[in-house]
Write a protein that holds these residues in place. Sequence first.
Motif, PDB file in Angstrom:
ATOM      1  N   UNK A 110       1.027  -1.044  -0.199  1.00 16.01           N
ATOM      2  CA  UNK A 110       0.000  -0.178   0.102  1.00 16.01           C
ATOM      3  C   UNK A 110       0.603   1.730  -0.062  1.00 16.01           C
ATOM      4  N   UNK A 111       1.941   0.878   0.324  1.00 18.60           N
ATOM      5  CA  UNK A 111       2.672   1.976   0.169  1.00 18.60           C
ATOM      6  C   UNK A 111       3.040   2.980  -0.825  1.00 18.60           C
ATOM      7  N   UNK A 112       3.139   4.634  -1.190  1.00 17.38           N
ATOM      8  CA  UNK A 112       3.130   5.355  -2.062  1.00 17.38           C
ATOM      9  C   UNK A 112       2.260   5.497  -2.505  1.00 17.38           C
ATOM     10  N   UNK A 113       1.031   4.545  -2.375  1.00 17.91           N
ATOM     11  CA  UNK A 113      -0.751   4.757  -3.137  1.00 17.91           C
ATOM     12  C   UNK A 113      -1.279   5.863  -1.904  1.00 17.91           C
ATOM     13  N   UNK A 114      -2.455   6.528  -2.754  1.00 17.37           N
ATOM     14  CA  UNK A 114      -3.161   7.243  -1.857  1.00 17.37           C
ATOM     15  C   UNK A 114      -3.977   5.921  -0.978  1.00 17.37           C
ATOM     16  N   UNK A 115      -4.413   6.038   0.677  1.00 17.70           N
ATOM     17  CA  UNK A 115      -5.788   5.265   0.620  1.00 17.70           C
ATOM     18  C   UNK A 115      -6.841   5.444   1.110  1.00 17.70           C
ATOM     19  N   UNK A 116      -7.709   5.082   1.155  1.00 14.10           N
ATOM     20  CA  UNK A 116      -9.222   5.556   0.930  1.00 14.10           C
ATOM     21  C   UNK A 116      -9.103   6.234   2.237  1.00 14.10           C
ATOM     22  N   UNK A 117     -10.476   6.999   2.305  1.00 12.55           N
ATOM     23  CA  UNK A 117     -10.937   7.899   3.862  1.00 12.55           C
ATOM     24  C   UNK A 117     -10.908   7.010   5.389  1.00 12.55           C
ATOM     25  N   UNK A 118     -11.553   6.022   5.039  1.00 11.92           N
ATOM     26  CA  UNK A 118     -11.961   4.676   6.242  1.00 11.92           C
ATOM     27  C   UNK A 118     -10.077   4.243   6.390  1.00 11.92           C
ATOM     28  N   UNK A 119      -9.363   4.026   5.674  1.00  7.07           N
ATOM     29  CA  UNK A 119      -7.619   3.983   5.865  1.00  7.07           C
ATOM     30  C   UNK A 119      -7.026   4.895   6.289  1.00  7.07           C
ATOM     31  N   UNK A 120      -7.844   5.929   5.945  1.00  7.25           N
ATOM     32  CA  UNK A 120      -6.564   6.992   5.852  1.00  7.25           C
ATOM     33  C   UNK A 120      -6.971   7.447   7.484  1.00  7.25           C
ATOM     34  N   UNK A 121      -8.027   7.504   7.958  1.00  5.84           N
ATOM     35  CA  UNK A 121      -8.593   8.095   9.218  1.00  5.84           C
ATOM     36  C   UNK A 121      -8.049   6.743  10.103  1.00  5.84           C
ATOM     37  N   UNK A 122      -8.806   5.636  10.646  1.00  2.30           N
ATOM     38  CA  UNK A 122      -8.434   5.022  10.823  1.00  2.30           C
ATOM     39  C   UNK A 122      -6.867   4.956  11.441  1.00  2.30           C
ATOM     40  N   UNK A 123      -5.994   5.220  10.658  1.00  2.00           N
ATOM     41  CA  UNK A 123      -4.470   4.113  10.167  1.00  2.00           C
ATOM     42  C   UNK A 123      -3.473   5.726  10.584  1.00  2.00           C
ATOM     43  N   UNK A 124      -4.427   6.898  10.607  1.00  2.00           N
ATOM     44  CA  UNK A 124      -3.342   8.366  10.559  1.00  2.00           C
ATOM     45  C   UNK A 124      -4.431   9.470  11.111  1.00  2.00           C
ATOM     46  N   UNK A 125      -5.103  10.103  10.449  1.00  2.00           N
ATOM     47  CA  UNK A 125      -5.913  10.850  11.110  1.00  2.00           C
ATOM     48  C   UNK A 125      -6.321  11.320  12.220  1.00  2.00           C
ATOM     49  N   UNK A 126      -7.388   9.852  13.070  1.00  2.00           N
ATOM     50  CA  UNK A 126      -8.139  10.339  14.119  1.00  2.00           C
ATOM     51  C   UNK A 126      -7.394  10.220  15.355  1.00  2.00           C
ATOM     52  N   UNK A 127      -5.565  10.167  14.802  1.00  2.00           N
ATOM     53  CA  UNK A 127      -4.817   9.854  16.008  1.00  2.00           C
ATOM     54  C   UNK A 127      -3.604  11.587  15.696  1.00  2.00           C
ATOM     55  N   UNK A 128      -4.043  12.094  14.902  1.00  2.00           N
ATOM     56  CA  UNK A 128      -3.290  13.572  14.454  1.00  2.00           C
ATOM     57  C   UNK A 128      -1.843  13.052  14.105  1.00  2.00           C
TER      58      UNK A 128
END
Length: 296
Positions: A1-19
């Motif tokens: 998955x590295x280098x590719x844009x993740x969908x918004x669910x993955x982006x949030x669960x793995x990154x954006x919910x933790x800032x």
Amino acid sequence: MSGQARDRWAEWLLERRFGGDPVHRVSFLEGVVLWRERVLGNAAVQEGETLLDVGAGDGLIAFGALDLVGQDGRVVFSDISRNLLDHSRELAHEMGVEDRCEFLLVPADDLSAFDDASVDVVTTRSVLIYVENKRRSFEEFHRVLKPSGRLSIFEPINRFKQPGPPHLFEGYDVTPVQDLAEKVSAVFRRIQPMDEDPMLDFDERDLFDLAEDAGFAEVRLNYEASLVSDDAYFGIVDWNVFLRSAGNPKIPTLEEAMDEALTGEEIERFTAHLRPLVENARRRGTSALAYLWAVK
Ligand SMILES: C[S@@+](CC[C@H](N)C(=O)[O-])C[C@H]1O[C@@H](n2cnc3c(N)ncnc32)[C@H](O)[C@@H]1O
């Protein structure tokens, strides 16, 4: 998955919910383990059973269930996010448990990939809040469960105390900069209008009624609402983490919302007021949660 844009669910669960902050990630995940224990406890999972986790995300409930179903049981991870299913499959492979797992790209309200009466347990945590057709989802949970099969759900009740008073922004008293708080809040409201967005259009009583209407023979609901003073938003007291966290996968971070709604001078003024409140955990926090479990 590295280098590719993740969908918004993955982006949030793995990154954006933790800032994007690894330290906050650890403390956040320590908190959610309690929810997992209760969801699985209410499901009364037995060894050898097949458990379907709907909206499995990065596997909080599903990986926990693997220990309970044991060597002869199976756990089906289902989700609409291919990135998250791939993420969980990789983890399962690393853990050496892949042979007891299945990964299916299906939505909560269409489980046609499953036969009638084919699973012992259905779990779902913080998923129905994103699903428009909650009634159909409950009907599908009921259909795929075997006779006497169990359903166990956890959902936040986000409409509790909403809309809040205008002098509070995420529970922080913003009276001197209320005009600016209103502009920022309007960004979030435009994306998730009250009474229309699936996150805000239901409460715990709706969940109970939907389970009953779907045909469950026994339904139990545990509803917990709280008001806490001198609280931190999701435990966050670091301003940069607060700025870069998003409350859910559909909305911008505070930093993004401020950039959209405020001028440079307004951002400075809003930050000067809000930052010390965040760093000193001066929040009046309200929250409501529902645990529902049912037997077919
Ligand atoms: C807040 S996360 C919860 C993940 C996981 N259940 C947990 O407890 O950590 C919401 C999950 O629901 C999934 N999801 C969103 N809409 C869905 C739908 N209509 N059907 C199934 N899953 C959905 C997302 O991809 C995401 O993995």
